[in-house]
Design a protein around this motif. Structure first.
Motif, PDB file in Angstrom:
ATOM      1  N   HIS A 134      -5.626   7.879   7.863  1.00 51.04           N
ATOM      2  CA  HIS A 134      -4.328   8.530   8.033  1.00 51.04           C
ATOM      3  C   HIS A 134      -4.463  10.043   8.152  1.00 51.04           C
ATOM      4  O   HIS A 134      -3.471  10.748   8.399  1.00 51.04           O
TER       5      HIS A 134
ATOM      6  N   MET B 108      -7.232   2.235   6.223  1.00 52.40           N
ATOM      7  CA  MET B 108      -6.393   3.180   6.966  1.00 52.40           C
ATOM      8  C   MET B 108      -7.095   4.517   7.105  1.00 52.40           C
ATOM      9  O   MET B 108      -7.791   4.957   6.188  1.00 52.40           O
TER      10      MET B 108
ATOM     11  N   HIS C   2      -2.524   7.273  -1.265  1.00 56.76           N
ATOM     12  CA  HIS C   2      -3.212   7.535  -2.543  1.00 56.76           C
ATOM     13  C   HIS C   2      -2.659   6.675  -3.686  1.00 56.76           C
ATOM     14  O   HIS C   2      -2.739   7.051  -4.854  1.00 56.76           O
ATOM     15  N   ASN C   3      -2.043   5.559  -3.327  1.00 59.74           N
ATOM     16  CA  ASN C   3      -1.480   4.629  -4.327  1.00 59.74           C
ATOM     17  C   ASN C   3      -0.507   5.318  -5.283  1.00 59.74           C
ATOM     18  O   ASN C   3      -0.442   4.994  -6.469  1.00 59.74           O
TER      19      ASN C   3
ATOM     20  N   THR D  89      -6.565  -2.239  -6.928  1.00 56.22           N
ATOM     21  CA  THR D  89      -5.978  -0.976  -7.409  1.00 56.22           C
ATOM     22  C   THR D  89      -4.815  -1.314  -8.341  1.00 56.22           C
ATOM     23  O   THR D  89      -4.209  -2.380  -8.216  1.00 56.22           O
TER      24      THR D  89
ATOM     25  N   SER E 128       5.343   3.769   3.234  1.00 52.86           N
ATOM     26  CA  SER E 128       4.996   2.950   2.063  1.00 52.86           C
ATOM     27  C   SER E 128       6.181   2.079   1.662  1.00 52.86           C
ATOM     28  O   SER E 128       6.010   0.886   1.352  1.00 52.86           O
TER      29      SER E 128
ATOM     30  N   PHE F 169     -11.510  12.103   0.079  1.00 49.33           N
ATOM     31  CA  PHE F 169     -10.654  12.274  -1.097  1.00 49.33           C
ATOM     32  C   PHE F 169     -10.880  13.616  -1.776  1.00 49.33           C
ATOM     33  O   PHE F 169     -10.696  13.757  -2.975  1.00 49.33           O
TER      34      PHE F 169
ATOM     35  N   PHE G 295     -11.650  -3.076  -3.291  1.00 46.60           N
ATOM     36  CA  PHE G 295     -11.525  -3.117  -4.754  1.00 46.60           C
ATOM     37  C   PHE G 295     -10.047  -3.146  -5.139  1.00 46.60           C
ATOM     38  O   PHE G 295      -9.219  -2.535  -4.465  1.00 46.60           O
TER      39      PHE G 295
ATOM     40  N   PRO H  38       0.826  -1.213   0.000  1.00 48.04           N
ATOM     41  CA  PRO H  38       0.000   0.000   0.000  1.00 48.04           C
ATOM     42  C   PRO H  38       0.858   1.259   0.000  1.00 48.04           C
ATOM     43  O   PRO H  38       2.010   1.234   0.441  1.00 48.04           O
ATOM     44  N   SER H  39       0.289   2.345  -0.505  1.00 46.40           N
ATOM     45  CA  SER H  39       0.979   3.640  -0.435  1.00 46.40           C
ATOM     46  C   SER H  39      -0.080   4.728  -0.392  1.00 46.40           C
ATOM     47  O   SER H  39      -1.206   4.519  -0.854  1.00 46.40           O
TER      48      SER H  39
ATOM     49  N   SER I 209      -6.892  -2.814   0.721  1.00 45.33           N
ATOM     50  CA  SER I 209      -7.651  -1.959   1.633  1.00 45.33           C
ATOM     51  C   SER I 209      -9.130  -2.181   1.359  1.00 45.33           C
ATOM     52  O   SER I 209      -9.546  -2.226   0.200  1.00 45.33           O
TER      53      SER I 209
ATOM     54  N   ARG J  56      -1.080  -1.257 -10.324  1.00 42.46           N
ATOM     55  CA  ARG J  56       0.324  -1.131  -9.930  1.00 42.46           C
ATOM     56  C   ARG J  56       1.173  -0.940 -11.175  1.00 42.46           C
ATOM     57  O   ARG J  56       0.848  -1.457 -12.253  1.00 42.46           O
TER      58      ARG J  56
ATOM     59  N   ALA K 163       5.001   9.558   4.866  1.00 40.93           N
ATOM     60  CA  ALA K 163       4.182   8.520   4.225  1.00 40.93           C
ATOM     61  C   ALA K 163       4.981   7.763   3.170  1.00 40.93           C
ATOM     62  O   ALA K 163       4.747   6.567   2.945  1.00 40.93           O
TER      63      ALA K 163
ATOM     64  N   ARG L  59     -12.021   8.854   4.441  1.00 42.82           N
ATOM     65  CA  ARG L  59     -11.435   9.928   3.644  1.00 42.82           C
ATOM     66  C   ARG L  59     -12.379  10.290   2.502  1.00 42.82           C
ATOM     67  O   ARG L  59     -12.812   9.435   1.740  1.00 42.82           O
TER      68      ARG L  59
ATOM     69  N   LEU M 118      -5.391   6.334  -7.215  1.00 41.71           N
ATOM     70  CA  LEU M 118      -6.528   5.597  -6.675  1.00 41.71           C
ATOM     71  C   LEU M 118      -7.710   5.736  -7.633  1.00 41.71           C
ATOM     72  O   LEU M 118      -8.237   6.838  -7.806  1.00 41.71           O
TER      73      LEU M 118
HETATM   74  C1  LIG Z   1       0.920   6.033   4.478  1.00 43.11           C
HETATM   75  C2  LIG Z   1      -0.430   5.619   3.921  1.00 43.11           C
HETATM   76  C3  LIG Z   1      -1.556   6.390   4.182  1.00 43.11           C
HETATM   77  C4  LIG Z   1      -2.808   5.987   3.713  1.00 43.11           C
HETATM   78  N1  LIG Z   1      -3.921   6.729   4.045  1.00 43.11           N
HETATM   79  C5  LIG Z   1      -5.142   6.298   3.698  1.00 43.11           C
HETATM   80  C6  LIG Z   1      -6.315   6.983   4.163  1.00 43.11           C
HETATM   81  O1  LIG Z   1      -6.243   7.938   4.923  1.00 43.11           O
HETATM   82  N2  LIG Z   1      -7.524   6.533   3.753  1.00 43.11           N
HETATM   83  C7  LIG Z   1      -7.646   5.432   2.944  1.00 43.11           C
HETATM   84  O2  LIG Z   1      -8.769   5.057   2.620  1.00 43.11           O
HETATM   85  N3  LIG Z   1      -6.553   4.753   2.501  1.00 43.11           N
HETATM   86  C8  LIG Z   1      -5.320   5.150   2.885  1.00 43.11           C
HETATM   87  N4  LIG Z   1      -4.207   4.455   2.486  1.00 43.11           N
HETATM   88  C9  LIG Z   1      -4.379   3.277   1.642  1.00 43.11           C
HETATM   89  C10 LIG Z   1      -4.034   3.564   0.184  1.00 43.11           C
HETATM   90  O3  LIG Z   1      -5.000   4.400  -0.410  1.00 43.11           O
HETATM   91  C11 LIG Z   1      -3.961   2.209  -0.542  1.00 43.11           C
HETATM   92  O4  LIG Z   1      -2.942   1.460   0.026  1.00 43.11           O
HETATM   93  C12 LIG Z   1      -3.680   2.351  -2.025  1.00 43.11           C
HETATM   94  O5  LIG Z   1      -4.729   3.002  -2.651  1.00 43.11           O
HETATM   95  C13 LIG Z   1      -3.481   0.965  -2.664  1.00 43.11           C
HETATM   96  O6  LIG Z   1      -4.608   0.156  -2.453  1.00 43.11           O
HETATM   97  P1  LIG Z   1      -4.541  -1.221  -1.668  1.00 43.11           P
HETATM   98  O7  LIG Z   1      -4.191  -0.919  -0.233  1.00 43.11           O
HETATM   99  O8  LIG Z   1      -5.907  -1.811  -1.795  1.00 43.11           O
HETATM  100  O9  LIG Z   1      -3.479  -2.076  -2.305  1.00 43.11           O
HETATM  101  C14 LIG Z   1      -2.945   4.813   2.939  1.00 43.11           C
HETATM  102  C15 LIG Z   1      -1.793   4.041   2.688  1.00 43.11           C
HETATM  103  C16 LIG Z   1      -0.563   4.421   3.194  1.00 43.11           C
HETATM  104  C17 LIG Z   1       0.635   3.534   2.966  1.00 43.11           C
END
Ligand SMILES: Cc1cc2nc3c(=O)[nH]c(=O)nc-3n(C[C@H](O)[C@H](O)[C@H](O)COP(=O)(O)O)c2cc1C
Length: 336
Positions: free
Chosen positions: A276, A274, A25-26, A313, A64, A218, A311, A22-23, A125, A315, A60, A216, A199
Motif C-alpha cells: 500500500h 498488500m 497496521h492493524n 494478528t 478497512s 515498517f 502469522f 484487515p486494516s 495477510s 483483534r 485507509a 514494507r 501489528l
Molecule cells: C488499507 C490497508 C493498507 C495496508 N497496507 C499494508 C502494507 O502496505 N503492507 C503490508 O504488509 N500489509 C498491509 N496491510 C495489511 C495489514 O497490515 C493487516 O491487514 C493487519 O496487520 C491485520 O493482519 P491480517 O491481514 O493478517 O488479518 C494493509 C491493510 C489495509 C486494510
C-alpha cells in the motif's frame, strides 16, 4: 431457520466477523453500535485510531471499514439474514460510515458465494515468499466479476506496469524511511505480544534479499531489531484494485471489493499481502493511475500466490467494540 431479532449474541457474532477484517497496521479503526428495534448495526470510524501522517484523508480507514462490512455481510448471510448495507447513511455525520440492517431471508447468495463466511477466520495477510506457480485464470476471472459487484475493478498489470508499480512502491518506502514523523507513527503501531491492536513484530515477516520486492520495512530504525531476509518470488503476481471515482464512498466500495477478493482467494487456497506504500503519497498514486489504459483510481496493490499462511494478528473484542461490558463467562462469539 432465519433469526428473527437482533439479540446480543447475534450482534456479537456479526461484530466479531467484521473485526476480523484487515486494516492499515492493524489499527482496527472502527467501533459499532447496535439498534435492536431497527435490527441495524451502525459502523463508525474510531477517532482515536486515525493515522494522520500516513492516512491524512482517512482513505485507509474507509478501505478497512469497507472490508469489515464485507465480513459482516458474509456472516449475516451465514446466520440466515439479508444484510442491507447503506454507505454514509447520514451526510451530516461523516464518522458514521455505514449501517447494516438485517432484513429477511438472505438473497445475497444470488450475488455472492454463500460460503464466503468460511474464509472470514482463515484469511490472513501472508508476507512470506510465494511459489512461482501462477494463480489460474478462472480464479482471477471470478475475482474480477466479484469486485465489479462492489463497484471496483481488479486489473492484472503486464510486465512493464508491474515493474513500474514495484518501483513506485520502493520509492514510497524510501520516503517513509526518511520521514521521522511518519516513521514514528508507523513504529507506534508495531506491538509486542499481548496488545490487542497493531501489528506484532512476529507478523511482519522477512524482507526480500534480492531487493526486487519492496515489502514494507515498517520503518524499523537501523539500530532496531534486524529483519530476516530471504529470496522472494522473482516476478511477483500483482493485482491492482481500482475504482472509477475517488472519495469516501469509492473508498468504502474499494474496501468491500478488497475483502470480497481476499475471501475468494482464501477459499481457493491463494495467499495475499498488500503493498500500500505508494498509495499513501498523492504524486505516486497519480503515477499509478497513469499505468491504466482507461480512467482508473488506484486503491490497493495486492501480491498473490501460493505459499505459507501468514502469522495471526490480534483483534479487539467485539463487546468492547460495541461499548458493552466485557462478558466474564461468555465464550467468544464466532461464525464458523
Ligand atoms: C488499507 C490497508 C493498507 C495496508 N497496507 C499494508 C502494507 O502496505 N503492507 C503490508 O504488509 N500489509 C498491509 N496491510 C495489511 C495489514 O497490515 C493487516 O491487514 C493487519 O496487520 C491485520 O493482519 P491480517 O491481514 O493478517 O488479518 C494493509 C491493510 C489495509 C486494510
Amino acid at each position: 431457520m432465519p433469526c428473527t431479532t437482533l439479540d446480543e449474541d447475534l450482534t456479537l457474532a456479526l461484530v466479531s466477523a467484521a473485526a476480523a477484517a484487515p486494516s492499515l497496521h492493524n489499527v482496527q479503526p472502527w467501533y459499532f453500535r447496535a439498534s435492536a428495534p431497527d435490527r441495524t448495526i451502525h459502523v463508525h470510524a474510531a477517532p482515536g485510531r486515525l493515522l494522520p501522517r500516513s492516512d491524512p484523508d482517512a482513505r485507509a480507514v474507509h478501505l478497512s471499514v469497507g472490508a469489515a462490512l464485507c465480513n459482516l455481510a458474509a456472516a449475516a448471510v451465514r446466520l440466515g439474514r439479508e444484510p442491507v448495507v447503506r454507505l454514509l447513511p447520514e451526510p451530516s455525520r461523516p464518522g458514521l460510515l455505514a449501517s447494516v440492517r438485517l432484513a429477511g431471508r438472505p438473497r445475497s447468495g444470488l450475488l455472492r458465494r454463500p460460503d464466503l463466511h468460511r474464509a472470514v477466520w482463515r484469511r490472513r495477510s501472508s508476507r512470506l515468499p510465494f511459489e512461482p506457480e501462477p494463480v489460474p485464470e478462472p480464479v482471477l476471472s471470478e475475482l474480477r466479476d466479484a469486485v465489479r459487484l462492489d463497484g471496483a475493478e481488479l486489473r492484472r498489470p503486464g510486465p512493464f506496469a508491474r515493474t513500474r508499480l514495484l518501483e513506485l512502491t520502493a520509492r514510497a518506502e524510501q520516503r517513509l524511511a526518511q520521514d521521522p514523523a511518519r516513521r514514528a507513527e508507523t513504529l507506534a503501531c508495531l506491538t509486542g505480544p499481548g496488545a490487542d491492536w497493531g501489528l506484532p513484530r512476529y507478523a511482519v515477516g522477512p524482507l526480500d534479499s534480492t531487493g526486487r520486492l519492496p515489502l514494507r520495512g515498517f520503518a524499523v530504525p537501523p539500530d532496531g531489531p534486524a529483519r530476516d531476509r530471504c529470496a522472494f518470488e522473482a516476478d511477483p503476481q500483482l493485482l491492482l484494485l481500482t475504482t472509477r471515482y475517488d472519495g469516501p464512498a469509492a473508498w468504502l466500495h474499494a474496501g468491500l471489493a478488497l475483502q470480497h477478493a481476499l475471501l475468494l482467494l482464501t477459499l481457493h487456497g491463494v495467499r495475499a499481502s498488500m503493498l500500500h506504500q505508494a498509495l499513501e503519497w498523492p504524486d505516486l498514486r497519480a503515477r499509478m493511475s497513469g499505468l491504466c489504459r482507461d480512467r482508473c483510481v488506484p486503491q490497493m496493490l495486492l501480491r498473490v500466490g501460493y505459499g505459507p499462511a501468514g502469522f495471526p494478528t490480534p483483534r479487539r473484542a467485539a463487546a468492547e467494540l460495541l461499548g458493552l461490558p466485557a462478558p466474564l463467562d461468555r465464550p467468544a462469539a464466532t461464525v464458523g
